[in-house]
Design a protein around this motif. Structure first.
Motif, PDB file in Angstrom:
ATOM      1  N   MET A   1       0.817  -1.177   0.000  1.00  0.00           N
ATOM      2  CA  MET A   1       0.000   0.000   0.000  1.00  0.00           C
ATOM      3  C   MET A   1       0.874   1.260   0.000  1.00  0.00           C
ATOM      4  N   ASN A   2       2.050   1.205   0.629  1.00  0.00           N
ATOM      5  CA  ASN A   2       2.930   2.368   0.665  1.00  0.00           C
ATOM      6  C   ASN A   2       3.367   2.781  -0.734  1.00  0.00           C
ATOM      7  N   ALA A   7       3.217   6.557  -5.172  1.00  0.00           N
ATOM      8  CA  ALA A   7       2.963   6.840  -6.590  1.00  0.00           C
ATOM      9  C   ALA A   7       1.900   7.910  -6.757  1.00  0.00           C
ATOM     10  N   LEU A   8       0.904   7.916  -5.903  1.00  0.00           N
ATOM     11  CA  LEU A   8      -0.187   8.890  -5.993  1.00  0.00           C
ATOM     12  C   LEU A   8       0.200  10.265  -5.447  1.00  0.00           C
ATOM     13  N   SER A   9       1.369  10.375  -4.848  1.00  0.00           N
ATOM     14  CA  SER A   9       1.762  11.630  -4.216  1.00  0.00           C
ATOM     15  C   SER A   9       2.154  12.724  -5.210  1.00  0.00           C
ATOM     16  N   ALA A  51       4.081   0.393  -8.508  1.00  0.00           N
ATOM     17  CA  ALA A  51       2.975   0.360  -7.548  1.00  0.00           C
ATOM     18  C   ALA A  51       1.833  -0.528  -8.028  1.00  0.00           C
ATOM     19  N   GLY A  52       1.901  -0.982  -9.280  1.00  0.00           N
ATOM     20  CA  GLY A  52       0.856  -1.841  -9.820  1.00  0.00           C
ATOM     21  C   GLY A  52      -0.371  -1.082 -10.298  1.00  0.00           C
ATOM     22  N   LEU A  53      -0.258   0.254 -10.428  1.00  0.00           N
ATOM     23  CA  LEU A  53      -1.411   1.057 -10.828  1.00  0.00           C
ATOM     24  C   LEU A  53      -1.640   1.069 -12.334  1.00  0.00           C
ATOM     25  N   ASN A  68      -4.724  -0.330 -13.938  1.00  0.00           N
ATOM     26  CA  ASN A  68      -4.946  -1.572 -13.210  1.00  0.00           C
ATOM     27  C   ASN A  68      -5.826  -1.205 -12.018  1.00  0.00           C
ATOM     28  N   MET A  69      -7.123  -1.165 -12.249  1.00  0.00           N
ATOM     29  CA  MET A  69      -8.069  -0.700 -11.230  1.00  0.00           C
ATOM     30  C   MET A  69      -8.069  -1.563  -9.972  1.00  0.00           C
ATOM     31  N   SER A  70      -7.787  -2.848 -10.092  1.00  0.00           N
ATOM     32  CA  SER A  70      -7.851  -3.707  -8.911  1.00  0.00           C
ATOM     33  C   SER A  70      -6.843  -3.262  -7.853  1.00  0.00           C
TER      34      SER A  70
END
Length: 110
Positions: A1-2, A7-9, A51-53, A68-70
């Motif tokens: 999750m980190n 990545a979203l930061s 991050a798998g996004l 990668n919505m999941s």
């Protein structure tokens, strides 16, 4: 999750995700929308992939990125659980959620 939250930061990475909501795009098409160098964008793509996004697929010499919505959903659920939002339901309501029925249907309130 980190890794997801890291990545979203960055605002560019968040905007890349916004752009990919409507479908896959090539790395070049994505990079052209931002006022940074292609190597910088490559670093942003790498962070999102790590991050798998997003997922990258090589198509005819171009990398096409898709969401990668999941992974995003898992991170959101994990975060919500940590802050106490959306805690699992118990009792009749939880059972109804699993079966698709409404436990209060047909009962009068008192």
């Amino acid at each position: 999750m980190n890794k997801v939250f890291d990545a979203l930061s960055h605002p560019i990475r968040r905007e890349v995700l916004e752009l990919l909501k409507s479908g896959g795009m090539t790395a070049g098409d994505l990079a052209d929308r931002f006022p940074v160098s292609k190597p910088t964008m490559s670093g942003h793509f790498a962070k999102l992939k790590e991050a798998g996004l997003i997922q990258g697929e090589n198509r005819k010499g171009s990398v096409v990125y898709t969401l990668n919505m999941s992974t995003l959903e898992e991170a959101l659920h994990g975060f919500m659980g940590r802050v106490g939002i959306g805690a699992p339901e118990t009792g009749a309501r939880a059972s109804a959620a699993r079966t698709g029925s409404d436990p209060l249907e047909g009962k009068e309130s008192t």
